[in-house]
Motif scaffolding. Structure first.
Motif, PDB file in Angstrom:
ATOM      1  N   GLN A  69       0.800  -1.222   0.000  1.00 59.26           N
ATOM      2  CA  GLN A  69       0.000   0.000   0.000  1.00 59.26           C
ATOM      3  C   GLN A  69       0.832   1.270   0.000  1.00 59.26           C
ATOM      4  N   GLU A  70       1.960   1.202  -0.682  1.00 60.71           N
ATOM      5  CA  GLU A  70       2.742   2.411  -0.934  1.00 60.71           C
ATOM      6  C   GLU A  70       2.115   3.200  -2.081  1.00 60.71           C
ATOM      7  N   ILE A  71       1.325   2.510  -2.910  1.00 56.38           N
ATOM      8  CA  ILE A  71       0.494   3.148  -3.928  1.00 56.38           C
ATOM      9  C   ILE A  71      -0.923   2.606  -3.736  1.00 56.38           C
ATOM     10  N   VAL A  72      -1.914   3.372  -4.169  1.00 56.31           N
ATOM     11  CA  VAL A  72      -3.303   2.929  -3.983  1.00 56.31           C
ATOM     12  C   VAL A  72      -3.875   2.294  -5.229  1.00 56.31           C
ATOM     13  N   ALA A  73      -3.231   2.517  -6.385  1.00 54.86           N
ATOM     14  CA  ALA A  73      -3.719   1.983  -7.650  1.00 54.86           C
ATOM     15  C   ALA A  73      -2.554   1.950  -8.626  1.00 54.86           C
ATOM     16  N   ALA A  74      -2.766   1.254  -9.755  1.00 51.44           N
ATOM     17  CA  ALA A  74      -1.655   1.122 -10.694  1.00 51.44           C
ATOM     18  C   ALA A  74      -2.119   0.796 -12.097  1.00 51.44           C
TER      19      ALA A  74
END
Length: 377
Positions: A69-74
């Motif tokens: 969860q260092e990014i929320v989407a990709a």
């Protein structure tokens, strides 16, 4: 003694704190264009959600950042949605997609030394390999263990009459590194999405032997991937992101927008490549031949239908992943490909960007004066 069935370990997912700007990961490839356009033209802000894109080196990095969860989407391969949910090659984490960013877009590139040796297509490659006197096996690269490119590459090599597991070596490399590995002689060919095939040709290290490795008119390639926990915790923000991407995808698919799209993608924060190279992947006329034949998620093309989910599932099934994981079953398709969320995003109106988030989510590039006039018309 009766043994317990093997289960895939699931990652512990902690609640997502609302940031000033949601961080979304992408890998520098043409098929991530809707994300870059949505940021550069301020479409995320228009739909009321603060987003900051984060350029990553490869798909393994994107997957791990999502898990932690260092990014929320990709921006992610459609196959990764199934791999991540089922724990193929990683911890299992429930995830989903409400938008198909692109279809097709890949090609197969071989080294110039193979062309000098008389290889012009799959049959001649098979003849060369069976008759060659050098000791080492030829080495070919893909970018992800559960990717359409790996399946396409295996199918193409098999069409040459080769036993793929015996006659050649297959390796995995991050997308931005494949053309460098080809130039250095570490690999003899690769299958990857654009622009890296065109980069290899422009640098003189490789040549495209198969312009459309997909093998079907619309093979889902990249999706907008989020964790299920994020969608439940921030449903409005998620739908706002999807709505912005729906608008951006329509622009990317419009031939009249292509000159501006090439300009935006060439910026250092995005693909950082010459416009002449990117133009090969993004022709300005609808009927022009493009490397990889990429289609962006415009209108119904971007809808994550069950039929499109089945295409991705069948591709992974052909790779034999059901032997690795018992949770890889057809009943997970509608849990991953969420057409209902796509429809809800179409119906929602934009809402104001949160106070204090506008500066942090400012576009990375200002549109050209021509585009400003077009959008205002």
């Amino acid at each position: 003694m009766k043994t317990q069935p093997l289960t895939t370990p699931r990652a512990r997912v902690r609640p997502v704190a609302h940031p000033r700007a949601f961080r979304v990961g992408f890998v520098p490839m043409v098929d991530g264009a809707p994300l870059m356009v949505a940021e550069a033209l301020g479409l995320f802000r228009k739909h009321g959600v603060p987003v900051r894109l984060s350029r990553e080196v490869g798909w393994a990095s994107v997957r791990d950042l999502l898990i932690h969860q260092e990014i929320v989407a990709a921006h992610a391969p459609a196959t990764m949605a199934f791999a991540l949910r089922c724990g193929l090659g990683s911890l299992a984490v429930p995830c989903l997609t409400a938008f198909v960013l692109s279809h097709n877009g890949s090609a197969i590139t071989l080294s110039v030394s193979l062309r000098r040796a008389g290889v012009v297509d799959a049959p001649s490659l098979g003849q060369f390999i069976r008759g060659k006197s050098i000791e080492r096996k030829l080495r070919f690269a893909a970018v992800f263990a559960y990717a359409t490119q790996l399946a396409n590459l295996r199918n193409w090599l098999a069409s040459a009459g080769l036993d793929v597991d015996r006659d050649v070596d297959l390796v995995l490399l991050p997308s931005p590194l494949v053309h460098r590995s080809l130039a250095s002689g570490h690999i003899d060919g690769f299958c990857v999405a654009e622009p890296w095939n065109s980069v290899a040709e422009s640098e003189g290290s490789g040549w495209i032997v198969c312009h459309s490795a997909a093998g079907r008119v619309e093979q889902p390639e990249k999706v907008f991937l989020v964790l299920e926990r994020f969608e439940k915790q921030f449903p409005d923000e998620h739908l706002a992101m999807v709505a912005a991407l729906q608008e951006a995808g329509a622009l990317c698919e419009d031939p009249a927008f292509r000159p501006e799209l090439v300009r935006l993608l060439s910026l250092p924060g995005y693909l950082d490549l010459p416009a002449a190279v990117l133009s090969r992947s993004l022709p300005f006329k609808r009927d022009a031949v493009a490397t990889g034949h990429v289609r962006f998620g415009a209108g119904p093309i971007g809808m994550p239908t069950r039929a499109r989910g089945r295409i991705v599932f069948d591709l992974l099934e052909a790779l034999g992943v059901q032997k690795e994981c018992r949770s890889f079953r057809r009943d997970i398709i509608p849990k991953i490909f969420r057409e209902d969320l796509y429809q809800r995003a179409l119906e929602r109106p934009p809402f104001p960007c949160p106070v204090g988030a506008a500066a942090e989510a400012a576009p990375a590039s200002q549109p050209s004066p021509d585009l400003v006039r077009t959008l205002a018309a």
